[in-house]
Design a protein around this motif. Structure first.
Motif, short mmCIF file in Angstrom:
data_model
loop_
_atom_site.label_atom_id
_atom_site.label_comp_id
_atom_site.label_asym_id
_atom_site.label_seq_id
_atom_site.Cartn_x
_atom_site.Cartn_y
_atom_site.Cartn_z
N GLU A 1 0.81 -1.22 0.00
CA GLU A 1 0.00 0.00 0.00
C GLU A 1 0.84 1.27 0.00
O GLU A 1 0.32 2.36 -0.24
CB GLU A 1 -0.93 0.01 1.21
N VAL A 2 2.14 1.16 0.26
CA VAL A 2 3.02 2.33 0.32
C VAL A 2 4.29 2.02 -0.47
O VAL A 2 5.05 1.11 -0.12
CB VAL A 2 3.38 2.69 1.78
N LYS A 3 4.51 2.80 -1.53
CA LYS A 3 5.64 2.54 -2.42
C LYS A 3 6.38 3.84 -2.70
O LYS A 3 5.82 4.93 -2.58
CB LYS A 3 5.15 1.91 -3.72
N PHE A 4 7.65 3.69 -3.07
CA PHE A 4 8.48 4.88 -3.33
C PHE A 4 9.26 4.69 -4.62
O PHE A 4 9.92 3.66 -4.81
CB PHE A 4 9.44 5.14 -2.18
N ILE A 5 9.18 5.69 -5.50
CA ILE A 5 9.90 5.66 -6.78
C ILE A 5 11.11 6.58 -6.68
O ILE A 5 11.00 7.77 -6.36
CB ILE A 5 8.99 6.12 -7.93
N GLY A 6 12.28 6.02 -6.96
CA GLY A 6 13.52 6.80 -6.90
C GLY A 6 14.62 6.07 -7.64
O GLY A 6 14.37 5.13 -8.39
N CYS A 7 15.86 6.49 -7.41
CA CYS A 7 16.99 5.92 -8.15
C CYS A 7 18.19 5.73 -7.23
O CYS A 7 18.49 6.58 -6.39
CB CYS A 7 17.37 6.84 -9.31
N VAL A 8 18.87 4.57 -7.40
CA VAL A 8 20.09 4.27 -6.65
C VAL A 8 21.17 3.84 -7.64
O VAL A 8 20.94 3.75 -8.84
CB VAL A 8 19.85 3.14 -5.62
N GLY A 9 22.37 3.57 -7.11
CA GLY A 9 23.46 3.10 -7.95
C GLY A 9 23.26 1.66 -8.36
O GLY A 9 22.34 0.97 -7.91
N MET A 10 24.13 1.21 -9.24
CA MET A 10 24.03 -0.15 -9.79
C MET A 10 24.44 -1.18 -8.73
O MET A 10 25.53 -1.73 -8.77
CB MET A 10 24.93 -0.29 -11.02
N GLU B 1 12.03 6.39 -18.53
CA GLU B 1 11.71 5.03 -18.95
C GLU B 1 11.31 4.17 -17.74
O GLU B 1 10.35 3.40 -17.80
CB GLU B 1 12.90 4.39 -19.68
N PHE B 2 12.04 4.33 -16.65
CA PHE B 2 11.72 3.57 -15.45
C PHE B 2 10.38 4.03 -14.87
O PHE B 2 9.55 3.21 -14.47
CB PHE B 2 12.82 3.75 -14.40
N VAL B 3 10.16 5.34 -14.85
CA VAL B 3 8.88 5.87 -14.35
C VAL B 3 7.72 5.34 -15.18
O VAL B 3 6.69 4.94 -14.64
CB VAL B 3 8.90 7.42 -14.35
N ASP B 4 7.90 5.33 -16.49
CA ASP B 4 6.83 4.84 -17.36
C ASP B 4 6.50 3.37 -17.10
O ASP B 4 5.34 2.95 -17.23
CB ASP B 4 7.20 5.03 -18.83
N ALA C 1 12.94 18.33 -12.90
CA ALA C 1 11.75 19.18 -12.89
C ALA C 1 10.72 18.73 -13.93
O ALA C 1 9.53 18.62 -13.64
CB ALA C 1 12.14 20.63 -13.13
N GLU C 2 11.16 18.46 -15.16
CA GLU C 2 10.23 18.07 -16.21
C GLU C 2 9.61 16.70 -15.92
O GLU C 2 8.43 16.47 -16.19
CB GLU C 2 10.94 18.06 -17.57
N LEU C 3 10.41 15.79 -15.39
CA LEU C 3 9.88 14.47 -15.03
C LEU C 3 8.84 14.60 -13.92
O LEU C 3 7.80 13.93 -13.95
CB LEU C 3 11.03 13.55 -14.60
N THR C 4 9.11 15.46 -12.95
CA THR C 4 8.15 15.68 -11.87
C THR C 4 6.84 16.22 -12.41
O THR C 4 5.75 15.75 -12.03
CB THR C 4 8.73 16.66 -10.83
N LYS C 5 6.93 17.19 -13.31
CA LYS C 5 5.72 17.77 -13.90
C LYS C 5 4.93 16.70 -14.65
O LYS C 5 3.69 16.64 -14.55
CB LYS C 5 6.10 18.91 -14.84
N TYR C 6 5.63 15.84 -15.38
CA TYR C 6 4.97 14.76 -16.12
C TYR C 6 4.21 13.84 -15.17
O TYR C 6 3.04 13.50 -15.41
CB TYR C 6 6.03 13.97 -16.90
N VAL C 7 4.85 13.44 -14.07
CA VAL C 7 4.21 12.52 -13.13
C VAL C 7 2.99 13.17 -12.48
O VAL C 7 1.94 12.54 -12.34
CB VAL C 7 5.21 12.04 -12.06
#
Length: 350
Positions: free
Chosen positions: A91-100, A155-158, A181-187
């Motif tokens: 019920e609670v998820k987080f979208i973000g990015c980390v290293g490989m 691509e990951f967000v999509d 900023a542009e990705l945030t606006k899109y979401v």
């Protein structure tokens, strides 16, 4: 005058919360003055990591008493929201990015999952974002390294956009506007089109000034804007509003808005009343004080307030209850070190 509670429509088909932002691994330890001098650091300051600081994070892990927890403003809020709502992992998820899959990515993913959050983390060829929290004689110094957290791909967000569309609440931080900023606006645009309650935290006074134009570009898609009195005041200055805090908040609330809901602006003032404004109404919510002898760390109070607020928002459009839940959550957090999740269950009653 319309009542602020009655003019807002909600999406209750789901109880799901989605966070979007810059996940960091907070690594905290007690250090000596010699340690600070070695890296050219001073207490009660923030130093963005340079090449000379990179080994510092490894050294902190060698200190037996070190601790590490998920960090970053939006992730802190989401963690506290899950605790307040006592929600299930899915019920609670987080979208973000980390290293490989570097060592710090593994630590961040594991600790995020341990807090009951499903980590939807993209992986890029940058070091995982982290923040060193150095404690010395009850003072602190912060050394953030943004790293991979600034490189979340569209691509990951999509690939996970259905998670956004089917959420009840989307929460983000202004800090994330710096790199994306542009990705945030899109979401946020997608979220509004899907009738998701959208929330943004102003993060800091400097962030409001540095990214004011970007904030304005996504403001039409924001249902709930959170800030403290300094951040809201700075927003008013940039907005060209010279009136009272109430007038500033109502001007922000009345700014161009898309979607089915009117905008709500929420302003915290520490122990003073929490202020809530729509374009047509204004509320003051009294804050119950915490015994000063019990206060350990106030740094995460704002993030925790937002977490309690949005957790209560899942239950319906009573903004007074939401503010009280936010203040309860913040009151618990400031009695612990950093953004630690309390070990006990919340005992919040309106």
């Amino acid at each position: 005058m319309k009542n602020i509670i009655s003019i807002i429509k909600y999406k209750f088909a789901t109880k799901k919360i989605i966070g979007l932002g810059s996940p960091l691994l907070d690594i905290q330890a007690e250090v000596s003055q010699e340690f600070l001098q070695k890296y050219g650091l001073k207490l009660n300051n923030t130093f963005f990591a340079e090449e000379k600081h990179l080994q510092l994070y490894e050294e902190l892990l060698q200190i037996p008493t070190h601790s590490h927890v998920p960090g970053g403003s939006a992730l802190n809020t989401i963690r506290l929201a899950r605790w307040m709502a006592q929600a299930q992992r899915d019920e609670v998820k987080f979208i973000g990015c980390v290293g490989m899959r570097d060592k710090f990515a593994k630590m961040l993913i594991e600790s995020t999952n341990q807090d009951g959050i499903t980590a939807l983390f993209d992986e890029q060829q940058y070091p995982t974002g982290k923040c060193a929290v150095l404690l010395c004689n009850k003072d602190r110094c912060l050394i953030p390294l943004i790293g991979a957290s600034a490189h979340l791909s569209k691509e990951f967000v999509d690939k996970h956009i259905e998670e956004v569309k089917t959420a009840a609440i989307l929460f983000c931080e202004v800090y994330f506007l710096y790199p994306r900023a542009e990705l945030t606006k899109y979401v946020f645009k997608v979220a509004q089109e899907s009738n998701v309650n959208t929330c943004l935290s102003l993060s800091s006074v400097n962030a409001v000034s540095d990214r004011f134009n970007e904030i304005l570009s996504i403001l039409p898609y924001i249902d709930y804007l959170f800030g403290n009195e300094e951040e809201v005041g700075q927003f008013g200055k940039n907005f060209g509003c010279k009136g009272s805090l109430e007038q500033i908040m109502q001007k922000i609330a009345a700014f161009n808005k898309v979607g089915v809901r009117d905008r709500v602006v929420v302003c915290t003032q520490g122990h003073k009343p929490t202020l809530i404004a729509s374009k047509n109404d204004f509320l003051n919510v009294i804050v119950e004080t915490v015994d000063s002898s019990k206060i350990v760390d106030t740094n995460s109070a704002g993030d925790s307030f937002c977490g309690g607020f949005i957790a209560q928002l899942l239950n319906g459009p009573d903004l007074i209850k939401c503010a009280k839940a936010g203040n309860y959550s913040a009151a618990q957090t400031i009695q612990h070190e950093g953004s630690t999740i309390p070990k006990y269950q919340p005992d919040f009653k309106c």
